[in-house]
Design a protein around this motif. Sequence first.
Motif, PDB file in Angstrom:
ATOM      1  N   ARG A   1       7.023 -75.702 -50.130  1.00 24.30           N
ATOM      2  CA  ARG A   1       7.532 -75.583 -51.255  1.00 24.30           C
ATOM      3  C   ARG A   1       7.647 -77.190 -51.750  1.00 24.30           C
ATOM      4  N   VAL A   2       8.222 -77.597 -51.610  1.00 24.77           N
ATOM      5  CA  VAL A   2       8.226 -78.822 -51.453  1.00 24.77           C
ATOM      6  C   VAL A   2       6.374 -79.716 -52.277  1.00 24.77           C
ATOM      7  N   THR A   3       5.948 -79.627 -51.848  1.00 25.10           N
ATOM      8  CA  THR A   3       3.877 -79.799 -52.298  1.00 25.10           C
ATOM      9  C   THR A   3       3.474 -78.847 -52.809  1.00 25.10           C
ATOM     10  N   PHE A   4       3.945 -78.356 -53.415  1.00 26.03           N
ATOM     11  CA  PHE A   4       3.778 -77.104 -54.532  1.00 26.03           C
ATOM     12  C   PHE A   4       4.308 -77.367 -55.839  1.00 26.03           C
ATOM     13  N   HIS A   5       3.411 -77.815 -57.228  1.00 27.19           N
ATOM     14  CA  HIS A   5       3.687 -77.957 -58.517  1.00 27.19           C
ATOM     15  C   HIS A   5       2.879 -77.122 -59.417  1.00 27.19           C
TER      16      HIS A   5
ATOM     17  N   LEU B   1      -2.920 -76.379 -61.022  1.00 30.13           N
ATOM     18  CA  LEU B   1      -1.996 -76.432 -59.912  1.00 30.13           C
ATOM     19  C   LEU B   1      -1.861 -76.696 -58.660  1.00 30.13           C
ATOM     20  N   ARG B   2      -1.375 -77.727 -58.157  1.00 30.93           N
ATOM     21  CA  ARG B   2      -0.727 -79.291 -56.595  1.00 30.93           C
ATOM     22  C   ARG B   2      -0.437 -78.143 -55.918  1.00 30.93           C
TER      23      ARG B   2
ATOM     24  N   GLN C   1      -5.694 -78.798 -56.312  1.00 33.76           N
ATOM     25  CA  GLN C   1      -5.478 -79.566 -57.105  1.00 33.76           C
ATOM     26  C   GLN C   1      -6.533 -78.246 -57.394  1.00 33.76           C
ATOM     27  N   ARG C   2      -5.941 -77.071 -58.833  1.00 33.63           N
ATOM     28  CA  ARG C   2      -6.752 -76.320 -59.280  1.00 33.63           C
ATOM     29  C   ARG C   2      -5.940 -76.084 -60.614  1.00 33.63           C
ATOM     30  N   HIS C   3      -7.578 -76.109 -61.593  1.00 35.94           N
ATOM     31  CA  HIS C   3      -6.830 -76.212 -62.942  1.00 35.94           C
ATOM     32  C   HIS C   3      -7.678 -74.590 -63.436  1.00 35.94           C
TER      33      HIS C   3
END
Length: 181
Positions: free
Chosen positions: A70-74, A84-85, A93-95
């Motif tokens: 949860r903490v590392t999802f942005h 997304l990271r 990381q994905r665009h």
Amino acid sequence: MGGSITEKDYPVQRLWIAKSMIGELLGLVILVPLFWLARVDISKDSAISIYIPLIIIFTISHLVVIILLRVTFHYSIEQQFLTLRQGILSKQQRHIPYGVIQNLFITQDLFDRIFGLASLTIENASQGAGAFTAPQQMELVGFSGNRVSVPGLTKSNAEILKGIILQRMKENPIEDSQSGL
């Protein structure tokens, strides 16, 4: 609607972590008696001394993993891309261009309904995942293959985010140069 929308605007609720743990503990409550009944030549005292520490270790380690996920999802909903990271040990990381999003839906399991939570799932045409994707046993936050999952949103926030992404999809259709053909 300009600017970037992030998880700070529409956060994954902390209650999602508790919901995940309740589901796991409920599973343990069902499994432990089955192990208890299936034991062979293990005295009652040694069975308790084996199972209880294992259950505690498993539960604590699972809680730590859920919190770290949860903490590392942005996420960030930008003008042209959904960014997304994620990653505990390996950062990814994905665009995702809005034009490649094929499916966008909101789901609620039993515990989501009880706690007033919902999950926003986004599926796209990238990553060659094909038409069949294996069902997930437990919905985790983040992306895998062609699926992005943002569980633990309030139902209203999930609806708002779905509407924003649908609007961005209309504003940014895929162009022939983006299709790869």
